[in-house]
Scaffold this motif. Structure first.
Motif, PDB file in Angstrom:
ATOM      1  N   ARG A 180     -11.857  -0.520   8.325  1.00 35.82           N
ATOM      2  CA  ARG A 180     -12.511  -1.407   7.348  1.00 35.82           C
ATOM      3  C   ARG A 180     -11.485  -2.113   6.474  1.00 35.82           C
ATOM      4  O   ARG A 180     -11.629  -3.299   6.156  1.00 35.82           O
ATOM      5  CB  ARG A 180     -13.490  -0.605   6.489  1.00 35.82           C
ATOM      6  N   GLN A 181     -10.433  -1.398   6.090  1.00 39.32           N
ATOM      7  CA  GLN A 181      -9.403  -2.025   5.259  1.00 39.32           C
ATOM      8  C   GLN A 181      -8.665  -3.107   6.036  1.00 39.32           C
ATOM      9  O   GLN A 181      -8.362  -4.178   5.484  1.00 39.32           O
ATOM     10  CB  GLN A 181      -8.417  -0.963   4.760  1.00 39.32           C
ATOM     11  N   ALA A 193      -8.535  -7.236   5.373  1.00 36.83           N
ATOM     12  CA  ALA A 193      -7.256  -7.945   5.266  1.00 36.83           C
ATOM     13  C   ALA A 193      -7.069  -8.946   6.420  1.00 36.83           C
ATOM     14  O   ALA A 193      -5.992  -9.548   6.553  1.00 36.83           O
ATOM     15  CB  ALA A 193      -6.109  -6.944   5.262  1.00 36.83           C
ATOM     16  N   ASN A 194      -8.112  -9.119   7.253  1.00 39.71           N
ATOM     17  CA  ASN A 194      -8.069 -10.046   8.394  1.00 39.71           C
ATOM     18  C   ASN A 194      -6.971  -9.700   9.388  1.00 39.71           C
ATOM     19  O   ASN A 194      -6.377 -10.577  10.017  1.00 39.71           O
ATOM     20  CB  ASN A 194      -7.880 -11.500   7.912  1.00 39.71           C
ATOM     21  N   PHE A 208       0.847  -1.191   0.000  1.00 42.40           N
ATOM     22  CA  PHE A 208       0.000   0.000   0.000  1.00 42.40           C
ATOM     23  C   PHE A 208       0.880   1.238   0.000  1.00 42.40           C
ATOM     24  O   PHE A 208       1.901   1.282   0.684  1.00 42.40           O
ATOM     25  CB  PHE A 208      -0.893   0.004   1.251  1.00 42.40           C
ATOM     26  N   GLN A 209       0.507   2.266  -0.777  1.00 45.68           N
ATOM     27  CA  GLN A 209       1.254   3.512  -0.804  1.00 45.68           C
ATOM     28  C   GLN A 209       0.749   4.437   0.296  1.00 45.68           C
ATOM     29  O   GLN A 209      -0.388   4.909   0.244  1.00 45.68           O
ATOM     30  CB  GLN A 209       1.092   4.209  -2.160  1.00 45.68           C
ATOM     31  N   GLY A 260     -11.419   8.979   8.193  1.00 45.27           N
ATOM     32  CA  GLY A 260     -10.174   8.311   7.834  1.00 45.27           C
ATOM     33  C   GLY A 260      -9.893   7.125   8.725  1.00 45.27           C
ATOM     34  O   GLY A 260      -9.449   6.068   8.257  1.00 45.27           O
ATOM     35  N   ARG A 261     -10.155   7.276  10.033  1.00 45.80           N
ATOM     36  CA  ARG A 261      -9.970   6.165  10.972  1.00 45.80           C
ATOM     37  C   ARG A 261     -10.883   4.995  10.604  1.00 45.80           C
ATOM     38  O   ARG A 261     -10.440   3.839  10.560  1.00 45.80           O
ATOM     39  CB  ARG A 261     -10.285   6.650  12.385  1.00 45.80           C
ATOM     40  N   ASP A 262     -12.140   5.285  10.314  1.00 43.21           N
ATOM     41  CA  ASP A 262     -13.085   4.214  10.002  1.00 43.21           C
ATOM     42  C   ASP A 262     -12.722   3.512   8.693  1.00 43.21           C
ATOM     43  O   ASP A 262     -12.854   2.293   8.574  1.00 43.21           O
ATOM     44  CB  ASP A 262     -14.509   4.777   9.926  1.00 43.21           C
ATOM     45  N   ARG A 263     -12.245   4.270   7.712  1.00 47.44           N
ATOM     46  CA  ARG A 263     -11.812   3.647   6.448  1.00 47.44           C
ATOM     47  C   ARG A 263     -10.647   2.712   6.686  1.00 47.44           C
ATOM     48  O   ARG A 263     -10.573   1.616   6.109  1.00 47.44           O
ATOM     49  CB  ARG A 263     -11.404   4.718   5.436  1.00 47.44           C
ATOM     50  N   ALA A 264      -9.713   3.130   7.527  1.00 47.32           N
ATOM     51  CA  ALA A 264      -8.552   2.294   7.819  1.00 47.32           C
ATOM     52  C   ALA A 264      -8.971   1.011   8.526  1.00 47.32           C
ATOM     53  O   ALA A 264      -8.473  -0.077   8.212  1.00 47.32           O
ATOM     54  CB  ALA A 264      -7.554   3.063   8.667  1.00 47.32           C
TER      55      ALA A 264
END
Length: 305
Positions: A296-297, A301-302, A186-187, A290-294
């Motif tokens: 979820r990602q 990715a487990n 990831f960049q 931004g925190r919530d997006r992270a």
């Protein structure tokens, strides 16, 4: 072999800013035969080869990196240079005249440091509104009165920033290894209009991976040129979201668990937001986004439940 490799990664730079950046390098007190200069043109709409004159430096050259993103540009800069110490200079940085001299002296005198940066004084294109002051740290404005260091890669008090970031080559080679071995898929850095941030922290933190420290050096100074559009509510909200998103992902890669947020935590967040006035409420909501997006990602990715 040059002692220092100066790398400028740039994408669609302001001509006046880049000119001041290069002029400051031209006036450095450090002997020019002891450092090389590489400008990495990262997919600028108008190629820089015809616009940038590096003929004043016998070891100056420009390359074009066609994969968009600050991370690919930094990786290209590392691979294309040979100095024992790399100094990453943004295209809106104006180094103090002795910057490279101080960087080289730090490398010699503090062998325990693997990465470090210094103070960043702002030069605003337009006088900023008072309400923006609390967000100046996000704009890489830094002032401090003593040197600090640690061997903790995510400790904010000692974490170098990307503006004028100094990195030993062994540290930079470890950073390349993380990317080539698939450990960095990831960049974390800016990509086009994305305001993800954290690639500089990841690169600097590699010093701890190889048994060295990170730090801040008081005598290392530069001016950060800040255009008016970076002081708008919209930009600062997008920046806060990108910083929070990248920070949580980087913490996870560095083995730092994110505190769990239950119902009480979410209610507390809501109450804090309700007490805020604008534009601070919008910027705080962007950081939560931004925190919530992270999260979820990481769930996809487990890596967290």
């Amino acid at each position: 072999m040059p002692a220092i490799s100066v790398v400028i990664c740039t994408h669609n730079p302001r001509s006046a800013y880049l000119a001041r950046c290069l002029d400051a390098l031209r006036r450095q007190t450090f002997p020019r035969d002891r450092w090389e200069l590489l400008v990495v043109d990262n997919c600028s709409n108008e190629p820089l080869a015809a616009r940038v004159d590096l003929s004043w430096h016998q070891n100056g050259r420009l390359v074009r990196e066609d994969k968009l993103g600050l991370t690919p540009a930094r990786l290209r800069g590392i691979r294309e240079t040979t100095g024992d110490l790399l100094v990453f200079v943004d295209d809106d940085n104006v180094l103090d005249i002795d910057f490279l001299e101080v960087a080289a002296r730090t490398a010699t005198e503090r062998l325990f440091l693997g990465s470090w940066s210094g103070q960043c004084r702002p030069e605003f294109e337009q006088l900023p509104p008072d309400w923006t002051r609390r967000y100046w740290g996000n704009l890489v404005i830094r002032a401090f009165d003593r040197d600090v260091w640690s061997n903790l890669p995510r400790l904010g008090e000692t974490m170098p920033c990307g503006a004028g970031l100094c990195v030993r080559r062994d540290v930079a080679l470890h950073y390349i290894h993380l990317h080539e071995s698939g450990q960095r898929s990831f960049q974390f850095d800016r990509t086009g209009t994305s305001l993800n941030s954290g690639g500089d922290n990841d690169l600097a933190g590699c010093a701890c991976d190889v048994g060295l420290g990170v730090g801040l050096v008081c005598s290392l100074k530069l001016v950060h040129l800040i255009p008016r559009e970076r002081l708008t509510e919209d930009y600062l909200a997008r920046l806060s979201e990108g910083i929070q998103f990248s920070s949580i992902l980087l913490d996870s890669l560095r083995g730092i668990e994110m505190p769990r947020r239950g119902l009480i935590g979410r209610i507390a967040d809501g109450l804090r937001l309700a007490r805020m006035g604008q534009p601070h409420r919008r910027i705080a909501r962007a950081a939560h986004r931004g925190r919530d997006r992270a999260v979820r990602q990481l769930v996809r990715a487990n890596l967290v439940r």
